[in-house]
Motif scaffolding. Structure first.
Motif, PDB file in Angstrom:
ATOM      1  N   ILE A 113      92.744  43.408  19.678  1.00 52.20           N
ATOM      2  CA  ILE A 113      93.316  42.227  20.329  1.00 52.20           C
ATOM      3  C   ILE A 113      93.209  41.039  19.373  1.00 52.20           C
ATOM      4  CG2 ILE A 113      93.151  40.688  22.341  1.00 52.20           C
ATOM      5  CD1 ILE A 113      91.405  43.179  23.538  1.00 52.20           C
ATOM      6  N   ILE A 114      94.343  40.352  19.131  1.00 56.87           N
ATOM      7  CA  ILE A 114      94.343  39.185  18.238  1.00 56.87           C
ATOM      8  C   ILE A 114      94.859  37.977  19.011  1.00 56.87           C
ATOM      9  CG2 ILE A 114      94.989  38.301  15.966  1.00 56.87           C
ATOM     10  CD1 ILE A 114      96.018  41.187  15.354  1.00 56.87           C
ATOM     11  N   ASP A 115      93.979  37.017  19.257  1.00 56.15           N
ATOM     12  CA  ASP A 115      94.361  35.776  19.945  1.00 56.15           C
ATOM     13  C   ASP A 115      93.401  34.675  19.503  1.00 56.15           C
ATOM     14  OD1 ASP A 115      94.734  33.668  21.952  1.00 56.15           O
ATOM     15  OD2 ASP A 115      95.875  35.174  23.062  1.00 56.15           O
ATOM     16  N   ASP A 116      93.946  33.532  19.109  1.00 51.20           N
ATOM     17  CA  ASP A 116      93.070  32.464  18.620  1.00 51.20           C
ATOM     18  C   ASP A 116      92.277  31.796  19.744  1.00 51.20           C
ATOM     19  OD1 ASP A 116      95.324  31.358  19.699  1.00 51.20           O
ATOM     20  OD2 ASP A 116      95.473  29.714  18.256  1.00 51.20           O
ATOM     21  N   GLU A 117      92.637  32.102  21.007  1.00 51.80           N
ATOM     22  CA  GLU A 117      91.825  31.640  22.143  1.00 51.80           C
ATOM     23  C   GLU A 117      90.803  32.732  22.456  1.00 51.80           C
ATOM     24  OE1 GLU A 117      93.704  29.656  25.570  1.00 51.80           O
ATOM     25  OE2 GLU A 117      95.594  30.013  24.525  1.00 51.80           O
ATOM     26  N   ALA A 118      89.541  32.486  22.124  1.00 56.86           N
ATOM     27  CA  ALA A 118      88.495  33.496  22.283  1.00 56.86           C
ATOM     28  C   ALA A 118      88.350  33.953  23.735  1.00 56.86           C
ATOM     29  CB  ALA A 118      87.163  32.951  21.780  1.00 56.86           C
ATOM     30  N   SER A 119      88.544  33.024  24.679  1.00 55.56           N
ATOM     31  CA  SER A 119      88.365  33.367  26.099  1.00 55.56           C
ATOM     32  C   SER A 119      89.413  34.382  26.568  1.00 55.56           C
ATOM     33  CB  SER A 119      88.456  32.105  26.965  1.00 55.56           C
ATOM     34  OG  SER A 119      89.711  31.470  26.792  1.00 55.56           O
ATOM     35  N   VAL A 120      90.643  34.263  26.036  1.00 54.28           N
ATOM     36  CA  VAL A 120      91.705  35.199  26.405  1.00 54.28           C
ATOM     37  C   VAL A 120      91.370  36.599  25.878  1.00 54.28           C
ATOM     38  CG1 VAL A 120      94.145  35.797  26.107  1.00 54.28           C
ATOM     39  CG2 VAL A 120      93.480  33.423  26.502  1.00 54.28           C
ATOM     40  N   GLY A 121      90.987  36.669  24.598  1.00 53.70           N
ATOM     41  CA  GLY A 121      90.621  37.951  24.000  1.00 53.70           C
ATOM     42  C   GLY A 121      89.472  38.613  24.725  1.00 53.70           C
ATOM     43  N   LYS A 122      88.495  37.793  25.109  1.00 53.20           N
ATOM     44  CA  LYS A 122      87.307  38.320  25.804  1.00 53.20           C
ATOM     45  C   LYS A 122      87.693  38.902  27.167  1.00 53.20           C
ATOM     46  CE  LYS A 122      82.741  37.008  27.532  1.00 53.20           C
ATOM     47  NZ  LYS A 122      81.809  35.885  27.815  1.00 53.20           N
ATOM     48  N   ALA A 123      88.541  38.181  27.903  1.00 52.25           N
ATOM     49  CA  ALA A 123      88.959  38.643  29.238  1.00 52.25           C
ATOM     50  C   ALA A 123      89.724  39.963  29.154  1.00 52.25           C
ATOM     51  CB  ALA A 123      89.818  37.577  29.907  1.00 52.25           C
ATOM     52  N   ILE A 124      90.645  40.061  28.160  1.00 52.30           N
ATOM     53  CA  ILE A 124      91.415  41.301  27.996  1.00 52.30           C
ATOM     54  C   ILE A 124      90.489  42.447  27.591  1.00 52.30           C
ATOM     55  CG2 ILE A 124      93.245  42.430  26.656  1.00 52.30           C
ATOM     56  CD1 ILE A 124      94.613  39.676  26.450  1.00 52.30           C
ATOM     57  N   LYS A 125      89.552  42.145  26.696  1.00 54.66           N
ATOM     58  CA  LYS A 125      88.586  43.154  26.236  1.00 54.66           C
ATOM     59  C   LYS A 125      87.806  43.733  27.420  1.00 54.66           C
ATOM     60  CE  LYS A 125      84.311  43.473  23.475  1.00 54.66           C
ATOM     61  NZ  LYS A 125      84.653  44.611  22.584  1.00 54.66           N
ATOM     62  N   GLU A 126      87.325  42.853  28.309  1.00 55.37           N
ATOM     63  CA  GLU A 126      86.506  43.296  29.440  1.00 55.37           C
ATOM     64  C   GLU A 126      87.276  44.222  30.372  1.00 55.37           C
ATOM     65  OE1 GLU A 126      84.994  39.794  31.325  1.00 55.37           O
ATOM     66  OE2 GLU A 126      83.495  39.407  29.763  1.00 55.37           O
ATOM     67  N   VAL A 127      88.528  43.851  30.688  1.00 56.62           N
ATOM     68  CA  VAL A 127      89.293  44.675  31.622  1.00 56.62           C
ATOM     69  C   VAL A 127      89.660  46.030  31.007  1.00 56.62           C
ATOM     70  CG1 VAL A 127      91.641  43.852  31.088  1.00 56.62           C
ATOM     71  CG2 VAL A 127      91.098  44.603  33.394  1.00 56.62           C
ATOM     72  N   LEU A 128      89.950  46.051  29.688  1.00 57.90           N
ATOM     73  CA  LEU A 128      90.314  47.318  29.036  1.00 57.90           C
ATOM     74  C   LEU A 128      89.100  48.232  28.866  1.00 57.90           C
ATOM     75  CD1 LEU A 128      92.872  46.135  26.305  1.00 57.90           C
ATOM     76  CD2 LEU A 128      93.351  47.248  28.489  1.00 57.90           C
ATOM     77  N   GLU A 129      87.954  47.650  28.533  1.00 57.71           N
ATOM     78  CA  GLU A 129      86.753  48.476  28.352  1.00 57.71           C
ATOM     79  C   GLU A 129      86.256  49.014  29.697  1.00 57.71           C
ATOM     80  OE1 GLU A 129      83.845  46.427  25.971  1.00 57.71           O
ATOM     81  OE2 GLU A 129      84.931  46.937  24.110  1.00 57.71           O
ATOM     82  N   LYS A 130      86.426  48.216  30.745  1.00 57.62           N
ATOM     83  CA  LYS A 130      86.061  48.698  32.080  1.00 57.62           C
ATOM     84  C   LYS A 130      86.924  49.902  32.460  1.00 57.62           C
ATOM     85  CE  LYS A 130      85.451  47.182  36.861  1.00 57.62           C
ATOM     86  NZ  LYS A 130      85.654  46.113  37.862  1.00 57.62           N
ATOM     87  N   ASP A 131      88.158  49.926  31.973  1.00 60.57           N
ATOM     88  CA  ASP A 131      89.068  51.039  32.255  1.00 60.57           C
ATOM     89  C   ASP A 131      88.823  52.229  31.330  1.00 60.57           C
ATOM     90  OD1 ASP A 131      91.303  51.770  34.009  1.00 60.57           O
ATOM     91  OD2 ASP A 131      92.443  51.968  32.161  1.00 60.57           O
ATOM     92  N   GLY A 132      87.948  52.061  30.316  1.00 62.84           N
ATOM     93  CA  GLY A 132      87.578  53.200  29.471  1.00 62.84           C
ATOM     94  C   GLY A 132      88.027  53.142  28.028  1.00 62.84           C
ATOM     95  N   PHE A 133      88.825  52.120  27.647  1.00 59.47           N
ATOM     96  CA  PHE A 133      89.304  52.024  26.265  1.00 59.47           C
ATOM     97  C   PHE A 133      88.238  51.402  25.361  1.00 59.47           C
ATOM     98  CE2 PHE A 133      93.266  51.808  28.771  1.00 59.47           C
ATOM     99  CZ  PHE A 133      93.995  52.824  28.167  1.00 59.47           C
ATOM    100  N   THR A 134      88.364  51.659  24.039  1.00 56.74           N
ATOM    101  CA  THR A 134      87.535  50.995  23.027  1.00 56.74           C
ATOM    102  C   THR A 134      88.344  49.806  22.488  1.00 56.74           C
ATOM    103  OG1 THR A 134      86.498  53.086  22.429  1.00 56.74           O
ATOM    104  CG2 THR A 134      86.332  51.286  20.825  1.00 56.74           C
ATOM    105  N   THR A 135      87.720  48.647  22.360  1.00 60.07           N
ATOM    106  CA  THR A 135      88.477  47.462  21.929  1.00 60.07           C
ATOM    107  C   THR A 135      87.764  46.696  20.816  1.00 60.07           C
ATOM    108  OG1 THR A 135      87.456  46.030  23.575  1.00 60.07           O
ATOM    109  CG2 THR A 135      89.469  47.149  24.240  1.00 60.07           C
ATOM    110  N   LEU A 136      88.559  45.974  20.061  1.00 55.53           N
ATOM    111  CA  LEU A 136      88.066  45.020  19.063  1.00 55.53           C
ATOM    112  C   LEU A 136      88.816  43.707  19.294  1.00 55.53           C
ATOM    113  CD1 LEU A 136      88.269  47.299  15.891  1.00 55.53           C
ATOM    114  CD2 LEU A 136      86.172  46.670  17.094  1.00 55.53           C
ATOM    115  N   VAL A 137      88.126  42.569  19.099  1.00 53.64           N
ATOM    116  CA  VAL A 137      88.765  41.271  19.316  1.00 53.64           C
ATOM    117  C   VAL A 137      88.613  40.399  18.070  1.00 53.64           C
ATOM    118  CG1 VAL A 137      88.829  39.185  20.742  1.00 53.64           C
ATOM    119  CG2 VAL A 137      88.291  41.383  21.791  1.00 53.64           C
TER     120      VAL A 137
END
Length: 633
Positions: free
Chosen positions: A10-34
């Motif tokens: 995930i690439i977004d200069d707003e850290a809060s947006v990247g963090k929110a997307i990361k949390e929902v995807l990891e909760k669903d089982g994916f591996t993420t990097l922000v």
């Protein structure tokens, strides 16, 4: 690939947006990097494989589109999803798709549910479909309360026809809490569980059936209800009836429990709910539904609500699995006296003798619908489960089953071929496609399989693939829906016209003609309860060659009316006509009086009531020394 093996960057200069997307995807089982800066990602690409990228269009130093083009140099098969709160012009979005081959473009702001839906759509071909948590319970004959709760907590949506199973899984003395279900119209309902029982049901329908249930259960007459209602009193109806010595206090509890079950019944519908279970020490209610009461209602729902098409779609993945005993199996159980078990008394014994559902079908001892409903009832009540090992293939049984599936598919639309309805989302479409592919892919057949089985499998798989090809794409799905809705609208209009004609014929005492017209109307669309009742009315009044079979079909038809739709004048009218044909004039009189009390000027019911009462008088033995002169005459 399993979800945990898929890495999404995930690439977004707003850290809060990247963090929110990361949390929902990891909760669903994916591996993420922000990352917040694009220059940091290129060294990562050299160190580990990354399958998908979610990129904001406006980034420091580099645009999101340029970042994607550079990523493609080292990851040619990269999957891109773009997002932007600024660049939302149609020409920009089109240009982005052309330059990068992106799968989706999200306009900010968007919900986290939306990003999850988009990711599943973009990665659908990569994700190895995991077994649904509730499906896994079908292979666990001795699941603990914690395992059941865990499966329910990991299930976000449930079909309304599958709610009875959820209700039973939560009816355990160690489970206390509230099941929240939300309909597509955002109507929220809550079911409260405590000590192995349902103690409260909150739904968006305040209608009371208290008086109707009292009459239906023969505790009171319509005249007695009317008499009490005319009295000025602020107390509840039940208390007023007790004060008038018309019912005993314990009857109130019985009727309130029935009313609680009717509220549950309104939730068992052909639609999908969002679902969430909340652990909570709920309060003991005045009334409760225990397992025995629930099973009685499940029997009624199987008769009146759950469709054979839905059951077929549910059990196709388990057709060749061996049926085994589960935790609540018993040689003697009250459920064996209920529908559908009472229609196939030897089915359970046969099923447990090393049989599969497919082999039960092949025996031709019972109708396919009864087999499916019996197995479903036994699964819901945790009497049986499935063994994960595939039962030995019986080529003849398999061939017959494929022939039936082919015949069914020839009359189905694309949604029905995948075991779905027109409201199904892309995620559900993909899930069902992958499930069916596991079973019907031609590569699964051995090279020595008979030619006919190969041909049947190829035909079925081609139908499944064609359906998926059209429905897995939003645009082609939308186009198909328009065609489908146009055809359905025409059928509905024709059906309604025929229904009106049938009602008119009935009112002029032309039952035989009305019956033929109403049967045409019912073939054009799934019949409503009102349509079924008019059809039964015409059927009762039409002559029959085989009276026993005729009466049995009317009883079956009455059982197909859902419990919550039975408290109306036409239901009691048809019950009165049915009782009259059985020769039970007292019951006929009671039902017809109830019908007349619900509709003031129900002339057909009044006419039938007069005929029944005349018949009762003619059958009555008269004491000529004590009777009225008119009765003696």
């Amino acid at each position: 690939m399993q979800k945990k093996e898929i890495t999404i960057l995930i690439i977004d200069d707003e850290a809060s947006v990247g963090k929110a997307i990361k949390e929902v995807l990891e909760k669903d089982g994916f591996t993420t990097l922000v990352y917040t800066h694009p220059e940091h990602i290129f060294s990562t690409l050299k160190l580990r494989p990354i399958q998908a990228f979610i990129i904001d269009c406006m980034l420091p130093k580099m645009s999101g589109v340029d970042v994607a083009k550079k990523i493609k140099e080292s990851v040619p098969n990269a999957i891109f999803i773009f997002m932007s709160g600024i660049y939302q012009d149609k020409s920009f979005i089109k240009d982005t798709f052309q330059k990068t081959g992106a799968k989706h473009f999200l306009e900010k702001p968007f919900t986290l549910e939306k990003i999850l839906e988009v990711v599943h759509d973009a990665l659908g071909d990569l994700i190895e479909q995991e077994g649904e948590p509730l499906d896994e319970l079908l292979f666990n004959p001795n699941a603990s309360p914690n395992e059941k709760l865990d499966a329910i907590s990991h299930t976000n949506s449930v079909h309304g026809f599958d709610l009875p199973r959820i209700f039973n899984l939560l009816m355990n003395p160690s489970i206390s809490g509230i099941l929240h279900v939300t309909s597509p119209k955002k109507e929220r309902s809550s079911i409260h569980f405590l000590n192995g029982a349902i103690v409260r049901v909150d739904i968006n329908d305040p209608k009371s059936y208290f008086g109707a249930l009292l009459i239906d259960k023969n505790y009171i007459t319509p005249e007695e209800i009317d008499l009490v209602l005319t009295q000025k009193n602020t107390k509840k109806l039940g208390e007023r009836l007790v004060d008038s010595n018309l019912i005993s206090p314990h009857v109130i509890g019985i009727i309130n429990t029935e009313q609680l079950a009717l509220r549950l019944s309104r939730l068992v519908q052909n639609l999908s709910y969002e679902m969430k279970f909340e652990k909570f020490e709920t309060k003991e209610g005045e009334t409760k539904i225990d397992r025995n009461i629930l099973f009685r209602f499940i029997s009624e729902w199987l008769s009146s609500k759950l469709t054979p098409e839905w059951l077929k779609a549910i059990y196709i993945p388990f057709m060749d699995k061996r049926i085994v005993k589960a935790a609540f199996y018993s040689d003697i159980s009250p459920i064996y006296n209920l529908y559908p078990m009472n229609k196939a008394p030897k089915l359970l014994q046969t099923a447990l003798s090393n049989s599969s559902v497919e082999q039960l079908f092949a025996k031709n001892q019972w109708d396919d619908e009864i087999v499916l409903k019996c197995i479903h009832f036994l699964i819901i009540t945790e009497s049986v489960a499935f063994d994960k090992t595939i039962n030995s293939k019986d080529e003849n049984s398999h061939r017959l089953r494929l022939q039936k599936i082919k015949k069914d598919m020839e009359g189905q639309n694309l949604f029905e071929i995948l075991g779905l309805d027109a409201k199904s989302k892309i995620k559900e479409i993909k899930k069902n496609y992958y499930e069916l592919s596991k079973i019907f892919h031609p590569d699964k057949l051995s090279t020595s399989a008979p030619t006919e089985i190969k041909e049947l499998t190829n035909f079925i798989f081609a139908k499944i693939s064609k359906s998926y090809e059209v429905l897995s794409n939003e645009q082609t799905k939308a186009n198909y829906l328009k065609e489908l809705e146009h055809g359905e609208a025409e059928k509905i209009l024709e059906s309604e016209s025929l229904f009106d004609e049938g009602k008119s014929l009935l009112s002029s005492n032309q039952a035989v003609k009305a019956l033929a017209i109403l049967e045409q109307a019912m073939k054009l669309r799934p019949p409503t309860s009102e349509m079924r009742l008019y059809h039964l009315w015409a059927k009762v009044l039409s002559p029959a060659e085989n009276m026993e079979e005729h009466l049995r079909s009317i009883e079956t038809g009455l059982n197909k009316i859902p419990p919550e739709d039975r408290h109306n004048a036409y239901y009691y009218f048809v019950k009165g006509l049915y009782a009259k044909q059985l020769g039970d004039f007292e019951q006929a009189s009671r039902h017809l009086k109830h019908a007349c009390s619900l509709v003031a000027n129900f002339k057909e019911a009044k006419r039938e009531l007069n005929l029944v009462e005349l018949q009762m008088k003619s059958n009555k033995k008269i004491d000529i020394f004590k009777a009225d002169l008119k009765d003696v005459v």
